[in-house]
Motif scaffolding. Sequence first.
Motif, short mmCIF file in Angstrom:
data_model
loop_
_atom_site.label_atom_id
_atom_site.label_comp_id
_atom_site.label_asym_id
_atom_site.label_seq_id
_atom_site.Cartn_x
_atom_site.Cartn_y
_atom_site.Cartn_z
N ILE A 75 0.83 -1.21 0.00
CA ILE A 75 0.00 0.00 0.00
C ILE A 75 0.86 1.26 0.00
CG2 ILE A 75 -1.62 1.34 1.41
CD1 ILE A 75 -2.88 -1.39 2.20
N GLY A 76 1.96 1.22 0.73
CA GLY A 76 2.85 2.38 0.77
C GLY A 76 3.40 2.72 -0.60
N HIS A 77 3.79 1.71 -1.36
CA HIS A 77 4.32 1.96 -2.70
C HIS A 77 3.23 2.48 -3.64
CE1 HIS A 77 7.85 -0.25 -1.29
NE2 HIS A 77 8.48 0.20 -2.35
N ILE A 78 2.02 2.01 -3.46
CA ILE A 78 0.92 2.54 -4.29
C ILE A 78 0.63 3.99 -3.92
CG2 ILE A 78 -1.55 2.33 -4.76
CD1 ILE A 78 -1.24 -0.70 -4.49
N ALA A 79 0.62 4.28 -2.64
CA ALA A 79 0.33 5.65 -2.19
C ALA A 79 1.38 6.64 -2.68
CB ALA A 79 0.23 5.68 -0.68
#
Length: 322
Positions: free
Chosen positions: A22-26
């Motif tokens: 999720i962090g990389h998507i955000a």
Amino acid sequence: MNKGITIIICTFNGVDRLSDTIGHIARQSVPGEIAWEVILADNASTDESSEFSEQEWHKYNLPEVSFKTINEPKPGKLYALQHAIKEARYEYLIICDDDNWLAPDYVKTVYPLLETMPKVAAIGGQGIPVTAGAALPEWFQNYHSAYAVGPQANKTGILKSRKLLWGAGLSTRKSLYLEMYKTYPSFLPEYKEKNILSAEDTEYCIRLVLKGYDLYYDAALVYQHFIPDFKLTTSFRDEKLMKGFEDAYVILRKYYAAMRATLKTEGRPDIWLALLLIAPINYLFSFSKKRAEKARDTLFYLLPFRKGPDSITTRIKAFIKE
């Protein structure tokens, strides 16, 4: 369809993996003119993956990007993925496994490719393996594609007619996906003796190719694939990963025979005639049941018969003709 990108994450008990994903998507660097959203499909998790994911997403304060969780109670990535695709708001899709870390430019790189190449149905990138600290075993380089890492072609461009893409980081179009399964649902669930639903990416790409669409590889599309230590053991490799591919082949080999009989012979009557002559010989004199079945199915696809040796083969041919 609405122009934009929907990133789909399918997960089962992914709490220990989803934070980085999720962090990389955000942290995607998305131009303001590209609308995008994220859908997390919770596939019968028992570890509160949905709640955890929503909490993680809210840490990044991106109110302009919708983050939606859906629950798919039927076990199997195929069902979670198809549920999420139906829920997707936008035409372009990125399928991000819950252990894939998309590079910050993934969305803005894939969007213009889908916009400018209408005959390209799906696009894949290259995966970089990441571990928790353990060194990759010596045998890994011979199995890297089974782990969906490494380049998928020698160079950027349209893949050769019978080469396929893997599902990690796969980008495609919602309308095409729905079209590929509109009349003929996936055949994978019909092999009830084994759980082969994770082969949904291979089946989808084969259907696209059989319908005349192109698959495209772009080396500029990069994601990291986190591989925990237990997946780097020979027992996991052989008993889980490779065994899964072997089980899936029961269904997929019927598709492969269709590809051989249709794509290889397209515009080549000489190859069509050669296969027509060779297939009966291979069927009659083969010492392998799998090879004999392959020859039998190839012969069926070559000839104008409507009913094949089994239900799935019959429907694959009907799918090609519809």
